[in-house]
Write a protein that holds these residues in place. Structure first.
Motif, PDB file in Angstrom:
ATOM      1  N   THR A 187     -18.925   2.213 -10.157  1.00 24.15           N
ATOM      2  CA  THR A 187     -17.872   3.050 -10.687  1.00 24.15           C
ATOM      3  C   THR A 187     -16.543   2.574 -10.147  1.00 24.15           C
ATOM      4  OG1 THR A 187     -18.169   4.537  -8.837  1.00 24.15           O
ATOM      5  CG2 THR A 187     -19.365   5.065 -10.848  1.00 24.15           C
ATOM      6  N   PRO A 188     -15.424   2.868 -10.843  1.00 25.66           N
ATOM      7  CA  PRO A 188     -14.128   2.401 -10.370  1.00 25.66           C
ATOM      8  C   PRO A 188     -13.924   2.759  -8.906  1.00 25.66           C
ATOM      9  CG  PRO A 188     -13.922   3.361 -12.547  1.00 25.66           C
ATOM     10  CD  PRO A 188     -15.338   3.603 -12.092  1.00 25.66           C
ATOM     11  N   GLY A 189     -13.485   1.792  -8.167  1.00 30.61           N
ATOM     12  CA  GLY A 189     -13.291   1.983  -6.738  1.00 30.61           C
ATOM     13  C   GLY A 189     -14.362   1.291  -5.945  1.00 30.61           C
ATOM     14  N   ALA A 306       2.196   0.202  -3.274  1.00 33.00           N
ATOM     15  CA  ALA A 306       1.897  -0.646  -4.428  1.00 33.00           C
ATOM     16  C   ALA A 306       0.466  -1.174  -4.358  1.00 33.00           C
ATOM     17  CB  ALA A 306       2.891  -1.807  -4.492  1.00 33.00           C
ATOM     18  N   MET A 307       0.009  -1.529  -3.162  1.00 34.52           N
ATOM     19  CA  MET A 307      -1.367  -2.006  -3.022  1.00 34.52           C
ATOM     20  C   MET A 307      -2.359  -0.879  -3.296  1.00 34.52           C
ATOM     21  SD  MET A 307      -1.469  -4.726   0.141  1.00 34.52           S
ATOM     22  CE  MET A 307      -1.169  -3.480   1.394  1.00 34.52           C
ATOM     23  N   ALA A 308      -2.062   0.310  -2.766  1.00 34.74           N
ATOM     24  CA  ALA A 308      -2.970   1.444  -2.976  1.00 34.74           C
ATOM     25  C   ALA A 308      -3.056   1.815  -4.445  1.00 34.74           C
ATOM     26  CB  ALA A 308      -2.496   2.635  -2.139  1.00 34.74           C
ATOM     27  N   ALA A 309      -1.922   1.748  -5.157  1.00 31.51           N
ATOM     28  CA  ALA A 309      -1.918   2.090  -6.577  1.00 31.51           C
ATOM     29  C   ALA A 309      -2.777   1.126  -7.380  1.00 31.51           C
ATOM     30  CB  ALA A 309      -0.487   2.078  -7.107  1.00 31.51           C
ATOM     31  N   ARG A 310      -2.833  -0.118  -6.934  1.00 31.50           N
ATOM     32  CA  ARG A 310      -3.612  -1.135  -7.628  1.00 31.50           C
ATOM     33  C   ARG A 310      -5.033  -1.251  -7.076  1.00 31.50           C
ATOM     34  NH1 ARG A 310      -1.995  -7.547  -7.623  1.00 31.50           N
ATOM     35  NH2 ARG A 310      -3.544  -8.274  -9.107  1.00 31.50           N
ATOM     36  N   GLY A 311      -5.223  -0.765  -5.839  1.00 29.55           N
ATOM     37  CA  GLY A 311      -6.523  -0.892  -5.201  1.00 29.55           C
ATOM     38  C   GLY A 311      -6.868  -2.304  -4.822  1.00 29.55           C
ATOM     39  N   LEU A 312      -5.853  -3.091  -4.396  1.00 29.34           N
ATOM     40  CA  LEU A 312      -6.079  -4.498  -4.119  1.00 29.34           C
ATOM     41  C   LEU A 312      -5.083  -4.992  -3.076  1.00 29.34           C
ATOM     42  CD1 LEU A 312      -7.644  -7.093  -4.949  1.00 29.34           C
ATOM     43  CD2 LEU A 312      -5.785  -7.530  -6.575  1.00 29.34           C
ATOM     44  N   ALA A 381      -5.739   6.828  -4.265  1.00 28.58           N
ATOM     45  CA  ALA A 381      -6.119   8.163  -4.716  1.00 28.58           C
ATOM     46  C   ALA A 381      -7.497   8.183  -5.365  1.00 28.58           C
ATOM     47  CB  ALA A 381      -5.071   8.701  -5.697  1.00 28.58           C
ATOM     48  N   ARG A 382      -7.958   7.040  -5.870  1.00 32.67           N
ATOM     49  CA  ARG A 382      -9.242   7.008  -6.553  1.00 32.67           C
ATOM     50  C   ARG A 382     -10.406   6.844  -5.584  1.00 32.67           C
ATOM     51  NH1 ARG A 382      -6.830   2.170  -9.848  1.00 32.67           N
ATOM     52  NH2 ARG A 382      -6.265   1.861  -7.675  1.00 32.67           N
ATOM     53  N   SER A 383     -10.266   5.912  -4.657  1.00 39.49           N
ATOM     54  CA  SER A 383     -11.382   5.600  -3.766  1.00 39.49           C
ATOM     55  C   SER A 383     -11.248   6.227  -2.382  1.00 39.49           C
ATOM     56  CB  SER A 383     -11.508   4.079  -3.602  1.00 39.49           C
ATOM     57  OG  SER A 383     -10.371   3.575  -2.911  1.00 39.49           O
ATOM     58  N   GLY A 384     -10.020   6.609  -2.021  1.00 38.13           N
ATOM     59  CA  GLY A 384      -9.782   7.132  -0.687  1.00 38.13           C
ATOM     60  C   GLY A 384      -9.572   6.053   0.356  1.00 38.13           C
ATOM     61  N   ASP A 385      -9.698   4.780  -0.016  1.00 38.38           N
ATOM     62  CA  ASP A 385      -9.465   3.687   0.928  1.00 38.38           C
ATOM     63  C   ASP A 385      -8.010   3.700   1.389  1.00 38.38           C
ATOM     64  OD1 ASP A 385     -12.042   2.912   0.410  1.00 38.38           O
ATOM     65  OD2 ASP A 385     -11.477   1.363  -1.033  1.00 38.38           O
ATOM     66  N   LEU A 386      -7.807   3.363   2.651  1.00 37.32           N
ATOM     67  CA  LEU A 386      -6.458   3.291   3.193  1.00 37.32           C
ATOM     68  C   LEU A 386      -5.958   1.851   3.137  1.00 37.32           C
ATOM     69  CD1 LEU A 386      -6.688   5.615   6.327  1.00 37.32           C
ATOM     70  CD2 LEU A 386      -5.915   6.180   4.018  1.00 37.32           C
TER      71      LEU A 386
END
Length: 527
Positions: A187-189, A306-312, A381-386
């Motif tokens: 799933t996404p994340g 910006a990284m958190a918004a992209r998840g990368l 916000a999707r995965s909770g990763d910091l």
């Protein structure tokens, strides 16, 4: 054809594109949308699954037809790993991606700094902007293999007791050639990454060097120049601590994150005690403490967001802004800079512990050249990763610029003395021209001996008032110190030839920060 540097991009024509990575490498591709996550197994192209809609892998050639990619796909990330899992990337030549159009025209080429401890590189990415496609050079490394890349892109890595390409005694998921079915869409994340980052470019292997201009034996106005030399050479440093170099360390923060603070917005007090473990580690290494700076904190917060918004993890956001450009935009001109980009740690102390876990990242955190810091942490916000961004810097000053230039000249003359050559004397006109060229490369976002207006080294020297008949130039980008940049130049035959040319008698040094790749250096010789 465009010669790209880390973070650089170029537009692509319509039609089928071919990306080739020659050498002892395995090539893979991940097809994603703007969120940076795959949708399932079919979005991962590798040796055991060589085709997907719009993408086909044939040996070292990856063919992409953007118009035929699956619906919603806006990005194709090209990944390389050693063909022999037992050989680390650091023992191989830097991989080069060559991009050609459907009619065979060469479009672009990119060679990242040579990896160090990384086992996999995100080499480049094709991405859509509106209705057009572009190519961006990456060079971001992972130390935990293809599994780390897969998880960050939303692929779940499952255990397989006998993965293909490994012996039965090889731990699962450590080989670059994963077994069929070992990668499953998630799933996404995806699975939250744990303590993952890219290595800083504080050590050899980061940074970039241009092909040197050899010394001119005729008058500058004659415009005669020799062949540009040996091309780009890996060298220490890196605008990417990382890459952008070889690894990058980025931290996000500057505000409250689940009740925690990574420094206050004004860069003052540190109520969560982040600076305590940082400065304790620095003291153990014999380095002075750092203090928070509001401008660095703002830049770190923006980049982490910006990284958190992209998840990368990336030194450059999707809008093409690098972490170094954010620092300058925040009103912080720097003399030298380093950064950590990391996801996974849950607390400031965990982040510091992770940053001390490898030699390169420890070197960045404890570098005595840094006296200010900006620290931030932002959740996906999707995965909770910091996603963490830490910036370490020393602010620009005229005295600091002069001191750095003197160090470069002193190290250059040490190399000449070892070769039995007389020292070079500092020259004001060469210094003016060198400094102007470094600043121009940053301001106009290019990296070359020839400026966009067509001026070349001897033209710039003459414009600054230099009347010497023999002119030579070395340039580099991403290195953080005089020692790193001179060592890198000396490791390149063409640049070394300029430094050790007997006919040269004078020198000028220029450097400017804030480019996509960090600091641009210019070494201008005259004789």
């Amino acid at each position: 054809m465009s010669e790209l540097v880390p973070g650089g991009n170029t537009p692509l024509p319509d039609g089928v594109l071919t990306l080739r990575v020659p050498g002892p490498f395995d090539v893979s591709a991940l097809i994603t949308d703007d969120g940076g996550k795959v949708r399932g197994d079919g979005d991962f192209v590798f040796y055991n699954q060589p085709a997907a809609p719009g993408a086909r892998l044939d040996g070292d050639r990856l063919t992409i037809d953007p118009a035929r990619l699956r619906p919603g796909a806006t990005r194709v990330t090209v990944v390389v790993s050693p063909a022999d899992p037992a050989t680390p990337l650091g023992r191989l030549p830097s991989p080069t991606v060559q991009v050609t159009a459907s009619d065979g025209r060469a479009l672009a080429r990119f060679t990242p700094p040579r990896p160090q401890r990384e086992t996999v590189l995100l080499l480049a990415e094709l991405y859509r902007r509106g209705t057009a496609w572009k190519l961006r050079a990456l060079g971001q490394g992972y130390a935990d293999g293809l599994a780390g890349v897969a998880r960050d892109f939303g692929v779940d890595v499952t255990e397989d007791t006998t993965p293909r390409g490994t012996t039965p005694n090889t731990p699962p998921n450590t080989a670059s050639r994963a077994a069929p079915g070992a990668l499953r869409g998630a799933t996404p994340g995806g699975r939250p990454p744990t303590k993952r980052g890219t290595e800083p470019g504080a050590g050899p292997g980061a940074g970039r060097f241009s092909a040197p201009w050899a010394g001119q034996d005729s008058a500058p106005r004659a415009g005669q120049d020799s062949a540009p030399g040996t091309g780009r050479v890996s060298a220490p440093g890196a605008g990417q601590t990382s890459a952008p170099g070889a690894g990058r360390l980025v931290t996000a923060g500057g505000g409250q994150v689940r009740g925690g603070l990574m420094g206050t917005p004004d860069g003052g007090p540190d109520p969560d005690g982040f600076l305590g473990p940082v400065n304790s580690a620095r003291a153990s290494a014999g380095s002075p403490p750092v203090r928070l700076d509001a401008r660095l904190t703002a830049a770190a917060r923006d980049h982490a967001g910006a990284m958190a918004a992209r998840g990368l993890l990336s030194s450059e956001s999707p809008d093409g802004i690098s972490v170094y450009q954010r620092v300058i935009a925040a009103g912080y001109p720097y003399l030298t800079i380093g950064e950590h980009l990391v996801s996974g740690p849950r607390t400031p102390r965990e982040f510091v512990e992770y940053s001390l876990s490898s030699e390169q990242s420890r070197r960045t955190l404890c570098d005595p050249a840094f006296d200010q810091a900006g620290l931030a942490c932002v959740p996906d916000a999707r995965s909770g990763d910091l996603y963490w961004t830490a910036l370490w810097a020393r602010p620009f000053s005229a005295a600091g610029l002069q001191r750095t230039a003197r160090e470069v000249i002193a190290l250059t003359n040490t190399e000449r003395a070892s070769a039995g050559l007389p020292p070079l004397a500092a020259d004001a006109t060469l210094t003016t021209a060198a400094q102007a060229h470094s600043a121009d490369m940053v301001a106009r976002d290019f990296y070359a001996h020839e400026s966009p207006d067509g001026s070349r080294p001897w033209d710039r020297a003459a414009a600054a008032g230099c009347t010497r008949r023999s002119i030579g130039e070395n340039i580099a980008c991403g290195q953080r110190s005089p020692a790193e940049v001179v060592r890198g130049w000396m490791d390149s035959p063409g640049h070394r030839a300029n430094i050790l040319k007997r006919d040269f008698t004078h020198i000028g040094i220029g450097l400017a920060g804030g480019s996509r790749a960090g600091t641009y250096w210019t070494q201008l010789f005259g004789g």
